[in-house]
Write a protein that holds these residues in place. Structure first.
Motif, PDB file in Angstrom:
ATOM      1  N   LEU A 105       0.769  -1.169   0.077  1.00 20.86           N
ATOM      2  CA  LEU A 105       0.002  -0.059   0.019  1.00 20.86           C
ATOM      3  C   LEU A 105       0.927   1.291  -0.064  1.00 20.86           C
ATOM      4  CD1 LEU A 105      -3.013  -1.109   2.524  1.00 20.86           C
ATOM      5  CD2 LEU A 105      -2.948  -0.525  -0.071  1.00 20.86           C
ATOM      6  N   ASP A 106       1.899   1.233   0.726  1.00 17.34           N
ATOM      7  CA  ASP A 106       2.821   2.327   0.777  1.00 17.34           C
ATOM      8  C   ASP A 106       3.533   2.754  -0.653  1.00 17.34           C
ATOM      9  OD1 ASP A 106       2.517   2.874   3.454  1.00 17.34           O
ATOM     10  OD2 ASP A 106       4.268   1.887   4.155  1.00 17.34           O
ATOM     11  N   LEU A 107       3.578   1.580  -1.464  1.00 19.89           N
ATOM     12  CA  LEU A 107       4.341   1.682  -2.621  1.00 19.89           C
ATOM     13  C   LEU A 107       3.435   2.411  -3.444  1.00 19.89           C
ATOM     14  CD1 LEU A 107       6.623   1.095  -4.596  1.00 19.89           C
ATOM     15  CD2 LEU A 107       5.825  -1.278  -5.052  1.00 19.89           C
ATOM     16  N   LYS A 108       2.178   1.732  -3.749  1.00 22.45           N
ATOM     17  CA  LYS A 108       1.182   2.281  -4.502  1.00 22.45           C
ATOM     18  C   LYS A 108       0.915   3.564  -4.211  1.00 22.45           C
ATOM     19  CE  LYS A 108       0.806  -1.713  -6.499  1.00 22.45           C
ATOM     20  NZ  LYS A 108       1.536  -1.797  -8.159  1.00 22.45           N
ATOM     21  N   ILE A 109       0.829   3.945  -2.795  1.00 24.69           N
ATOM     22  CA  ILE A 109       0.343   5.268  -2.767  1.00 24.69           C
ATOM     23  C   ILE A 109       1.337   6.234  -3.184  1.00 24.69           C
ATOM     24  CG2 ILE A 109       0.201   7.137  -1.013  1.00 24.69           C
ATOM     25  CD1 ILE A 109      -1.340   5.000   0.808  1.00 24.69           C
ATOM     26  N   LEU A 110       2.731   5.886  -2.994  1.00 17.53           N
ATOM     27  CA  LEU A 110       3.941   6.608  -3.724  1.00 17.53           C
ATOM     28  C   LEU A 110       3.861   6.690  -5.070  1.00 17.53           C
ATOM     29  CD1 LEU A 110       6.781   5.386  -1.435  1.00 17.53           C
ATOM     30  CD2 LEU A 110       5.720   7.741  -1.301  1.00 17.53           C
ATOM     31  N   GLU A 111       3.541   5.606  -5.739  1.00 18.96           N
ATOM     32  CA  GLU A 111       3.508   5.774  -7.374  1.00 18.96           C
ATOM     33  C   GLU A 111       2.255   6.546  -7.595  1.00 18.96           C
ATOM     34  OE1 GLU A 111       2.960   1.451  -8.161  1.00 18.96           O
ATOM     35  OE2 GLU A 111       5.083   1.021  -8.314  1.00 18.96           O
ATOM     36  N   LEU A 112       1.183   6.351  -6.991  1.00 21.86           N
ATOM     37  CA  LEU A 112       0.054   7.531  -7.620  1.00 21.86           C
ATOM     38  C   LEU A 112       0.331   8.978  -7.119  1.00 21.86           C
ATOM     39  CD1 LEU A 112      -2.803   5.073  -6.354  1.00 21.86           C
ATOM     40  CD2 LEU A 112      -2.406   5.894  -8.720  1.00 21.86           C
ATOM     41  N   GLU A 113       0.922   9.221  -6.036  1.00 23.25           N
ATOM     42  CA  GLU A 113       1.174  10.377  -5.939  1.00 23.25           C
ATOM     43  C   GLU A 113       2.399  10.918  -6.914  1.00 23.25           C
ATOM     44  OE1 GLU A 113       0.476  10.718  -0.907  1.00 23.25           O
ATOM     45  OE2 GLU A 113       2.165  10.488  -1.529  1.00 23.25           O
ATOM     46  N   HIS A 114       3.157  10.099  -7.194  1.00 19.10           N
ATOM     47  CA  HIS A 114       4.250  10.666  -8.007  1.00 19.10           C
ATOM     48  C   HIS A 114       3.818  10.838  -9.520  1.00 19.10           C
ATOM     49  CE1 HIS A 114       7.844  10.384 -10.607  1.00 19.10           C
ATOM     50  NE2 HIS A 114       8.489  11.158  -9.722  1.00 19.10           N
ATOM     51  N   TYR A 115       2.613  10.061 -10.002  1.00 19.20           N
ATOM     52  CA  TYR A 115       2.047  10.136 -11.000  1.00 19.20           C
ATOM     53  C   TYR A 115       1.177  11.440 -11.217  1.00 19.20           C
ATOM     54  CZ  TYR A 115      -1.904   9.405 -13.956  1.00 19.20           C
ATOM     55  OH  TYR A 115      -3.258   9.531 -14.961  1.00 19.20           O
ATOM     56  N   ASN A 116       0.400  11.738  -9.988  1.00 20.30           N
ATOM     57  CA  ASN A 116      -0.298  13.046 -10.068  1.00 20.30           C
ATOM     58  C   ASN A 116       0.684  14.207 -10.026  1.00 20.30           C
ATOM     59  OD1 ASN A 116      -3.055  12.322 -10.014  1.00 20.30           O
ATOM     60  ND2 ASN A 116      -3.216  12.185  -7.777  1.00 20.30           N
ATOM     61  N   GLN A 117       2.013  14.077  -9.336  1.00 22.24           N
ATOM     62  CA  GLN A 117       2.828  15.321  -9.342  1.00 22.24           C
ATOM     63  C   GLN A 117       3.372  15.571 -10.717  1.00 22.24           C
ATOM     64  OE1 GLN A 117       6.065  14.585  -6.868  1.00 22.24           O
ATOM     65  NE2 GLN A 117       7.074  16.421  -7.321  1.00 22.24           N
ATOM     66  N   ILE A 118       3.975  14.415 -11.785  1.00 15.41           N
ATOM     67  CA  ILE A 118       4.613  14.597 -12.697  1.00 15.41           C
ATOM     68  C   ILE A 118       3.594  14.942 -13.824  1.00 15.41           C
ATOM     69  CG2 ILE A 118       6.048  13.480 -14.233  1.00 15.41           C
ATOM     70  CD1 ILE A 118       7.342  14.224 -11.764  1.00 15.41           C
TER      71      ILE A 118
END
Length: 257
Positions: A105-118
């Motif tokens: 879950l931590d990894l998926k949250i980080l991936e989605l937040e990075h996707y939203n940011q970039i």
């Protein structure tokens, strides 16, 4: 003077239980009323409060009611200890599973937040530590299918930049493993160029090739495989049914200490 019998309502209130729970315990012969009078009224004794406490204590550490019945009436202390050890092992396994789920879950949250940011189609730089992968044999792109049911949480596809722009690229499916013994491929540590792109299931490779072109047009020299993975599509829905993917490729003009 200490009361010698308690109604089901009284003992339920004292033990913070529902009366239906007491009736169920009676039905499965886990805890029966000490007294059942001719009129059908059911009564418990104060000693049974301690028995109820044991039942709830064993439930709190994961015992099923069937296991609790066995444990309560086991006359051999050694047998009781062995049962507790078995339960401890089960709890440890469940705890390890929960830690793995939390890490995912931590990894998926980080991936989605990075996707939203970039955002989509924006080139970015990412430092990546070495990763151990298990890679399948090459397959024609029309035969590739990857999802949680087939591959677990951490999977993707690899394609070689030298194949670009062939329309019949042979690609390989990979999944992350936790050590070198399980792996047959190592993704090297280094600085990678990345990009997010969206695609449908029928044209992932074509859209991935367009993403490679965007990176090259941005002036980056690339080498080796392109690593493509979807971003948590099994966890959240995205607009218009498109799936966002992350692609990363080794940046050859950059040396990372």
């Amino acid at each position: 003077m200490k009361k010698q019998k308690l109604s089901s309502g009284e003992i339920a209130r004292i033990c913070n239980l529902n009366k239906k729970t007491l009736f169920y315990y009676d039905q499965i012969n886990l805890l029966k009323p000490a007294i059942v009078e001719a009129n059908g009224y059911r009564y418990y004794t104060p000693d049974q409060i301690d028995l109820l406490s044991k039942i709830k204590a064993l439930q709190s550490v994961g015992f099923s009611l069937a296991e609790i019945k066995q444990q309560l009436y086991a006359e051999d202390v050694s047998e009781g200890i062995a049962t507790l050890y078995r339960q401890k092992q089960i709890i440890e396994e469940k705890a390890n599973e929960l830690v793995a789920v939390m890490n995912t879950l931590d990894l998926k949250i980080l991936e989605l937040e990075h996707y939203n940011q970039i955002g989509i189609n924006q080139v970015f730089i990412k430092d990546i530590n070495e990763e151990w992968l298990h890679v399948d044999k090459p397959s024609p792109q029309e035969e590739i299918r990857a999802n949680y049911l087939l591959d677990g949480y951490h999977f993707g596809i690899m394609m070689d930049i030298t194949d670009h722009p062939s329309e019949k690229i042979k690609i390989t499916k990979y999944k992350h493993v936790d050590n070198a013994k399980k792996a047959n491929f190592k993704k090297e540590k280094g600085r990678y160029v990345g990009i997010y792109f969206t695609s449908g299931e029928d044209h992932i490779i074509a859209d991935a090739l367009k993403a490679i072109t965007r990176i090259q047009e941005s002036g980056y020299s690339l080498a080796g495989q392109a690593f493509v993975k979807d971003i948590a599509s099994d966890f959240v829905n995205f607009e218009h049914g498109n799936i966002p993917f992350q692609m990363t490729m080794k940046w050859t003009d950059c040396k990372v200490k």
